[in-house]
Scaffold this active site. Structure first.
Site, PDB file in Angstrom:
ATOM      1  N   GLU A   1     -14.735 -20.163 -32.567  1.00 54.69           N
ATOM      2  CA  GLU A   1     -15.181 -21.526 -33.385  1.00 54.69           C
ATOM      3  C   GLU A   1     -16.347 -21.459 -33.957  1.00 54.69           C
ATOM      4  O   GLU A   1     -17.500 -20.776 -33.978  1.00 54.69           O
ATOM      5  CB  GLU A   1     -15.560 -22.256 -32.627  1.00 54.69           C
ATOM      6  CG  GLU A   1     -15.573 -23.741 -32.627  1.00 54.69           C
ATOM      7  CD  GLU A   1     -15.731 -24.551 -31.089  1.00 54.69           C
ATOM      8  OE1 GLU A   1     -15.899 -25.196 -30.838  1.00 54.69           O
ATOM      9  OE2 GLU A   1     -16.001 -23.519 -30.263  1.00 54.69           O
ATOM     10  N   LYS A  51      -9.402 -30.153 -34.690  1.00 52.32           N
ATOM     11  CA  LYS A  51      -9.600 -30.561 -33.672  1.00 52.32           C
ATOM     12  C   LYS A  51      -8.926 -31.459 -32.543  1.00 52.32           C
ATOM     13  O   LYS A  51      -9.513 -32.523 -33.256  1.00 52.32           O
ATOM     14  CB  LYS A  51     -10.692 -30.273 -32.728  1.00 52.32           C
ATOM     15  CG  LYS A  51     -10.640 -29.531 -31.434  1.00 52.32           C
ATOM     16  CD  LYS A  51     -12.833 -29.105 -31.334  1.00 52.32           C
ATOM     17  CE  LYS A  51     -13.308 -29.365 -29.807  1.00 52.32           C
ATOM     18  NZ  LYS A  51     -14.132 -29.458 -29.008  1.00 52.32           N
ATOM     19  N   CYS A  71     -11.480 -24.330 -28.481  1.00 52.96           N
ATOM     20  CA  CYS A  71     -11.891 -24.405 -27.068  1.00 52.96           C
ATOM     21  C   CYS A  71     -11.605 -25.977 -26.173  1.00 52.96           C
ATOM     22  O   CYS A  71     -11.034 -25.094 -25.473  1.00 52.96           O
ATOM     23  CB  CYS A  71     -13.790 -25.250 -27.960  1.00 52.96           C
ATOM     24  SG  CYS A  71     -15.096 -24.476 -26.229  1.00 52.96           S
TER      25      CYS A  71
END
Length: 542
Positions: A305, A362, A413
């Site tokens: 990321e 995301k 994440c």
């Protein structure tokens, strides 16, 4: 006044004062026990592999709240929560403590502890029901689900299931996901508490001069809590052989590149170019190793990321040169804007001869970082207010990228803490998982290991290998049974190359995991309703 003429308290008043003092000591003892239980749950958490401590922690909490009113149960659950959450989230001090002091850490810890207070209150009520351990376990998991959704999208960190990546209960994830694993942990603990309570009562009755009835009482009263203690472990061991690890559509050789990042905490907010340069350099070293024959050419390369920063045209000459040199797809995380100026955290697949291709946005944004509620006052606890003048936008589509022989299911994440992201990817046909992440914010704390545990659980939940690509560690290659094949150290530049199985079948959790979650939540709500009605009937009858 003559002391001899002072009015002496009556015997009844003296007994009352003594009883009050004993009550205060009892409250203190229970509070200390609740804190000890929370501490045990922390020690059960990664990076330690002490999974068996988690049921013991729940047993302590169940014993503390048993026979108490809901208000007292809330207090003891809150103490339990503070003793668990504050050390578990110590990485927030590494992240924000230097500039903001302990207040963000304390604030998040207090909010999360409130939900464990709710769990304690519900467990106290549910303790009055028949088969109390079952109801209490459902209540605890329901409180976990609440804090995974509220406030601001929730914070699932520290769920019971994430303590079990090395334990006998982990295979239950393949059947019913995190909710079933958490319920199994809680049931083992609450049933153990009931077993201890009944054994203690039996021993006391046998020691009593009038305990003949106790001596004649059959031991079958212990069989139900004993079964509840053992059943989740037995089921976990029974399911373990069904967790598939063999290739079903061949294998893929994958590379995970960790370029490293400076250990500068919040200053990393303004080190985008350095992150990019570090990871391009590490990727070029991989290219050199492949061209020299030191490393076999991979089918797919995954970078972490926040490596790139792209406008609508998705230009990145350095990264494109790496892709062309390797001749294979490279999957990279970065910040991107679209043609309307919206900002998002994305994963982009770069292919030889085509440049930027498929993307994933995301889905679960970090509160007070990627999305900032109460922006006008949030600057007191969040440096991201100054870094980003607008919130990022979230995605709502599963991330499945076509990369050579791989259909890669991706999350970024924080996504890995939530149940829906990789479930959606598995349902959409992903045969391998990857989670690019940037953990360099958190120094050498336990945060990276806690997140790795979540990735290990997701691997078992959906029967897929998982590639963890972190800027500064811990990067890892995780097998479908949750075991770690390779991993890096913190704050080192490294590359992992491994052969991983590509799997197409899915375990039951992929199909029914969300229904198991709803069933446990319904059971928890029902426990509170039934115990409340029972309490009202008892008061009216009295």
């Amino acid at each position: 006044m003559n002391p001899e003429n002072r009015e002496r308290p009556s015997p009844w008043k003296r007994l009352s004062l003594l009883g009050g003092e004993r009550s205060r000591y009892a409250v203190l003892a229970r509070s200390l026990s609740a804190a000890a239980g929370g501490g045990l749950l922390y020690w059960a958490s990664p990076p330690r592999e002490l999974w068996w401590l988690a049921p013991v922690a729940l047993a302590v909490l169940a014993l503390v709240v048993r026979g108490r009113r809901a208000r007292a149960g809330f207090g003891y659950g809150f103490v339990f929560g503070l003793a668990y959450m504050l050390p578990l989230l110590g990485w927030l001090l590494d992240f924000l403590g230097g500039q903001f002091g302990p207040w963000p850490w304390l604030g998040v810890g207090l909010v999360e502890a409130l939900f464990l207070g709710i769990a304690g209150a519900g467990m106290a009520r549910a303790g009055t029901l028949r088969l109390a351990p079952v109801w209490q376990s459902a209540v605890f998991v329901t409180a976990e689900l609440l804090r995974s959704a509220l406030p601001f999208g929730g914070f699932p960190w520290g769920r019971l299931a994430f303590t079990q990546t090395g334990g006998a209960l982990l295979p239950l994830a393949s059947v019913g996901g995190t909710a079933l694993v958490g319920f199994g942990v809680a049931l083992t603990g609450t049933a153990l508490a009931e077993l201890v309570r009944r054994l203690t009562r039996l021993v006391r009755s046998r020691r009593s001069p009038t305990g003949d009835a106790g001596r004649a009482r059959p031991l079958r009263g212990l069989s139900v809590p004993a079964a509840g203690t053992l059943l989740p472990v037995v089921l976990g061991l029974a399911v373990a052989p069904t967790v598939g690890t063999a290739p079903e559509s061949g294998t893929a050789r994958v590379a995970v590149v960790q370029g490293n990042a400076p250990n500068v905490g919040l200053d990393l907010l303004y080190r985008d170019r350095q992150l990019h340069a570090n990871h391009v350099r590490a990727a070029r070293e991989l290219v050199a190793d492949v061209e020299a024959g030191r490393v076999a050419r991979p089918d797919l390369v995954v970078l972490p990321e926040q490596v790139g920063s792209w406008g609508p045209e998705r230009r990145d000459p350095a990264l494109r040169d790496v892709v062309e040199s390797l001749g294979v797809p490279v999957v990279v995380g970065g910040l991107a804007t679209n043609s309307t100026g919206e900002l998002s955290n994305r994963i982009v697949r770069w292919g030889p001869g085509e440049g930027a291709g498929e993307e994933y946005v995301k889905q679960h944004l970090v509160p007070f970082a990627e999305k900032i509620p109460m922006r006008s006052v949030a600057g007191a606890v969040s440096p991201f207010v100054r870094r980003f003048d607008r919130d990022m936008v979230s995605g709502d589509e599963p991330g499945v990228l076509n990369a050579g022989p791989v259909r890669l299911g991706v999350g970024i994440c924080y996504d890995v803490a939530y149940d829906d992201v990789f479930r959606g990817a598995a349902r959409a046909g992903a045969n391998l998982f990857a989670v690019p992440t940037n953990n360099a914010w958190y120094g050498r704390s336990e945060m990276s290991y806690q997140q790795l545990a979540m990735s290990r659980l997701r691997a078992v939940e959906h029967g897929r290998s998982m590639l963890v690509a972190a800027t500064s560690g811990v990067s890892a290659v995780v097998r479908p049974d949750g075991s770690v094949a390779q991993r890096t150290d913190l704050f080192t530049a490294d590359a992992l190359v491994a052969e991983v199985p590509l799997r197409t079948s899915t375990p039951p959790a992929t199909s029914i995991g969300e229904y198991v979650t709803w069933a446990v939540a319904a059971l928890g709500v029902l426990a509170v309703v039934l115990s409340t009605l029972r309490g009202r009937r008892a008061r009216r009858g009295g």
